[in-house]
Design a protein around this motif. Structure first.
Motif, PDB file in Angstrom:
ATOM      1  N   LEU A 273       0.834  -1.200   0.000  1.00 54.20           N
ATOM      2  CA  LEU A 273       0.000   0.000   0.000  1.00 54.20           C
ATOM      3  C   LEU A 273       0.869   1.251   0.000  1.00 54.20           C
ATOM      4  CD1 LEU A 273      -2.868   1.274   0.288  1.00 54.20           C
ATOM      5  CD2 LEU A 273      -2.513   1.202   2.766  1.00 54.20           C
ATOM      6  N   LYS A 274       1.886   1.251   0.828  1.00 59.32           N
ATOM      7  CA  LYS A 274       2.777   2.415   0.927  1.00 59.32           C
ATOM      8  C   LYS A 274       3.551   2.634  -0.365  1.00 59.32           C
ATOM      9  CE  LYS A 274       6.273   4.453   3.982  1.00 59.32           C
ATOM     10  NZ  LYS A 274       7.078   4.250   5.217  1.00 59.32           N
TER      11      LYS A 274
ATOM     12  N   TYR B 157      -2.338   5.207   1.170  1.00 64.16           N
ATOM     13  CA  TYR B 157      -1.558   5.063   2.401  1.00 64.16           C
ATOM     14  C   TYR B 157      -1.642   6.333   3.239  1.00 64.16           C
ATOM     15  CZ  TYR B 157       2.473   4.558   5.500  1.00 64.16           C
ATOM     16  OH  TYR B 157       3.294   4.506   6.602  1.00 64.16           O
TER      17      TYR B 157
END
Length: 218
Positions: free
Chosen positions: A184-185, A192
């Protein structure tokens, strides 16, 4: 909770449920083994979105209201204790999600009673310590009324704490959760940042509750 996490906690949870409610655990080893197995499956299939602390909180607050004292633990009793909590949790999540949706014309709705919501959420948080149950609109309310004003240093400290907490929680859930957080990051920076921002709002409100009640080492 992941399936592995549920399996590792299922026996301890059943024992705690028995202690909290007075519901008995069967003596027969075969029945007990089936109970542990079916309980773990029930939690995974229906309540996987809850963590161990939430299950315990729901049992403490709802299980003791069920008039089946002395009965053996069964899945029906578990449902009676957890379903009301799940409904309340869903209502809080919907309120939180609505604050992130684009504004559009809609039928008039009754305004949220934020002072009442504040008291309700504060009481729940002080009992459970669960930051995740704090709806983000509560931060916006406190910010708009100047009840909660943070310096840039305080905001930075909260973000650092939140990002560490997200990693820690993912590690507790297992390797899959850690990979998902990293992905996600890396691939969805906006998603994020939205998650971190919302978690920071929750943490800021939690810190406010703690400070307001002069609680140390919460």
């Amino acid at each position: 909770m992941t399936q592995e996490n549920i399996i590792s906690h299922s026996k301890a949870l059943i024992i705690k449920i028995s202690i909290i409610t007075g519901w008995t655990i069967p003596d027969d080893l075969d029945v007990k083994r089936i109970l542990f197995d079916q309980f773990a499956k029930k939690i995974f299939e229906t309540y996987a979105s809850l963590n161990v602390q939430e299950v315990e909180y729901a049992i403490r607050n709802n299980g003791t209201q069920i008039k089946d004292w002395g009965k053996s633990i069964n899945l029906s009793l578990i449902d009676e204790a957890l379903q009301p909590y799940l409904i309340k949790r869903s209502e809080i999540r919907k309120l939180e999600e609505s604050s992130d949706q684009p504004k559009c014309l809609a039928a008039p709705i009754e305004p949220v009673n934020y002072p009442e919501l504040f008291e309700t959420v504060r009481n729940i948080f002080l009992k459970t310590g669960l930051v995740g149950l704090i709806p983000t609109p509560l931060y916006d309310f406190l910010d708009s009324t100047k009840e909660l004003e943070l310096t840039m240093e305080e905001k930075t400290a909260i973000r650092v704490h939140v990002e560490k907490r997200l990693v820690h929680e993912a590690e507790q859930e297992g390797l899959k959760a850690v990979k998902e957080l990293r992905q996600l990051k890396k691939d969805d920076h906006r998603g994020y940042e939205l998650r971190v921002r919302n978690e920071c709002k929750k943490q800021a409100v939690a810190n406010y509750f703690i400070k307001q009640n002069n609680i140390d080492n919460f």
